[in-house]
Design a protein around this motif. Structure first.
Motif, short mmCIF file in Angstrom:
data_model
loop_
_atom_site.label_atom_id
_atom_site.label_comp_id
_atom_site.label_asym_id
_atom_site.label_seq_id
_atom_site.Cartn_x
_atom_site.Cartn_y
_atom_site.Cartn_z
N GLU A 1 41.82 94.34 122.88
CA GLU A 1 40.38 94.22 122.67
C GLU A 1 39.87 95.04 121.50
O GLU A 1 38.87 94.67 120.87
N HIS A 2 40.55 96.13 121.17
CA HIS A 2 40.06 97.01 120.10
C HIS A 2 41.12 97.30 119.03
O HIS A 2 40.99 98.28 118.29
N PHE A 3 42.13 96.47 118.92
CA PHE A 3 43.19 96.71 117.94
C PHE A 3 43.72 95.39 117.41
O PHE A 3 43.88 94.42 118.16
N SER A 4 44.01 95.36 116.09
CA SER A 4 44.56 94.16 115.47
C SER A 4 45.50 94.55 114.34
O SER A 4 45.47 95.68 113.84
N VAL A 5 46.36 93.62 113.93
CA VAL A 5 47.24 93.80 112.78
C VAL A 5 46.91 92.70 111.78
O VAL A 5 46.50 91.60 112.16
N ASN A 6 47.08 93.00 110.49
CA ASN A 6 46.74 92.01 109.46
C ASN A 6 47.77 92.03 108.34
O ASN A 6 48.51 93.01 108.15
N LEU A 7 47.81 90.95 107.57
CA LEU A 7 48.74 90.81 106.46
C LEU A 7 48.07 90.02 105.35
O LEU A 7 47.51 88.95 105.59
N GLY A 8 48.13 90.57 104.14
CA GLY A 8 47.55 89.91 102.98
C GLY A 8 48.59 89.63 101.92
O GLY A 8 49.47 90.46 101.66
N LEU A 9 48.51 88.46 101.29
CA LEU A 9 49.36 88.09 100.16
C LEU A 9 48.46 87.97 98.95
O LEU A 9 47.65 87.05 98.85
N ARG A 10 48.59 88.92 98.00
CA ARG A 10 47.63 89.04 96.90
C ARG A 10 48.22 88.56 95.58
O ARG A 10 49.39 88.79 95.27
N VAL A 11 47.37 87.91 94.79
CA VAL A 11 47.69 87.52 93.42
C VAL A 11 46.54 87.99 92.54
O VAL A 11 45.39 87.59 92.77
N ALA A 12 46.82 88.83 91.56
CA ALA A 12 45.80 89.33 90.64
C ALA A 12 46.18 88.90 89.23
O ALA A 12 47.36 88.92 88.86
N PHE A 13 45.19 88.55 88.43
CA PHE A 13 45.48 88.06 87.09
C PHE A 13 44.25 88.18 86.21
O PHE A 13 43.12 88.27 86.69
N ASP A 14 44.49 88.21 84.90
CA ASP A 14 43.41 88.06 83.92
C ASP A 14 43.28 86.58 83.58
O ASP A 14 44.27 85.85 83.58
N LEU A 15 42.07 86.16 83.25
CA LEU A 15 41.87 84.75 82.92
C LEU A 15 42.69 84.32 81.72
O LEU A 15 43.04 83.15 81.57
N GLU A 16 43.01 85.28 80.84
CA GLU A 16 43.80 84.94 79.66
C GLU A 16 45.21 84.48 80.01
O GLU A 16 45.92 83.95 79.18
N THR A 17 45.63 84.70 81.26
CA THR A 17 46.96 84.28 81.68
C THR A 17 47.13 82.78 81.54
O THR A 17 48.20 82.28 81.21
N TRP A 18 46.05 82.04 81.79
CA TRP A 18 46.14 80.58 81.75
C TRP A 18 45.92 80.09 80.32
O TRP A 18 44.90 79.51 79.97
N ASN A 19 46.91 80.37 79.47
CA ASN A 19 46.77 80.04 78.05
C ASN A 19 46.59 78.54 77.82
O ASN A 19 45.90 78.12 76.90
N GLY A 20 47.24 77.74 78.64
CA GLY A 20 47.15 76.29 78.44
C GLY A 20 45.76 75.75 78.66
O GLY A 20 45.39 74.73 78.08
N LEU A 21 44.95 76.41 79.50
CA LEU A 21 43.61 75.93 79.78
C LEU A 21 42.56 76.50 78.84
O LEU A 21 41.58 75.84 78.51
N LEU A 22 42.77 77.76 78.42
CA LEU A 22 41.75 78.43 77.63
C LEU A 22 42.10 78.55 76.16
O LEU A 22 41.42 79.22 75.41
N GLY A 23 43.20 77.95 75.74
CA GLY A 23 43.61 78.05 74.35
C GLY A 23 44.48 79.26 74.10
O GLY A 23 44.98 79.90 75.03
#
Length: 209
Positions: free
Chosen positions: A60-82
């Protein structure tokens, strides 16, 4: 006389049976399904990115959690932004636990620790050489967060949290170096390691079922 004794015996046996039922119901807890939250989390005090996060009620007062994170700069997507001179990408896993101080699990105020493990790549292009600087690093750390989970109608849930984290990062920086004698390019690799302390903050939306 025999009739009175029979009635008293029947009442005593009925009372004993009721006491046994009460004791049994008191010792056997009622089983309820444990709730699960699944949602998308956006960091508020970090670089661009997101994570997919799940949280599972333990009691009732305890839980476990798990996150899968992806961090990036927009410049990573060179094909879309030139064409771009910079690219950044980081992937990581963030397990943790939460202790709910008010309300119940997945619906109230909580506090808890979180482990943070990630691998990142950072690239800077420039000049005639295709790669001006390339950094690869592993990081491990932890954070203590406090937040609030609000479960609305039909299981829609909003979570917000703030905290402080400590991170240790270790990796290498690779830079091209041209030899003056032969005019050839060599890659110079420099190891590094560092500690950092910083704030944490995130907002998550999803569903509890």
């Amino acid at each position: 006389m025999h009739g009175v004794v029979g009635v008293m015996t029947a009442l005593w046996m009925a009372a004993a049976g009721n006491e046994g039922e009460v004791a049994t119901s008191a010792t056997v807890p009622r089983l309820e399904p444990r709730r699960t939250f699944v949602g998308v989390t956006v960091p508020l005090l970090d670089r661009n990115g997101f994570s997919v996060e799940g949280e599972r009620e333990v009691d009732e007062h305890f839980s476990v959690n798990l996150g899968l994170r992806v961090a990036f700069d927009l410049e990573t997507w060179n094909g879309l932004l030139g064409d771009s001179d910079e690219a950044f990408l980081r992937v990581g896993i963030e397990p943790g636990a939460r202790f709910y101080m008010t309300g119940s699990a997945l619906n109230g105020m909580w506090v808890g620790p979180r482990l943070e493990v990630a691998h990142g790549w950072w690239e800077l292009k420039g000049g005639g050489y295709p790669v001006g600087s390339l950094e690869k690093a592993w990081s491990v750390g932890g954070a203590v967060l406090t937040g609030y989970s609000l479960r609305l109608g039909r299981g829609f849930t909003v979570q917000a949290s703030l905290g402080l984290g400590l991170t240790y990062e270790r990796g290498t920086v690779s830079e091209p170096t041209m030899l003056t004698s032969g005019g050839e390019w060599l890659e110079l690799r420099t190891p590094f390691d560092e500690w950092s302390v910083g704030p944490r903050g995130q907002l998550a939306v999803g569903w509890t079922f």
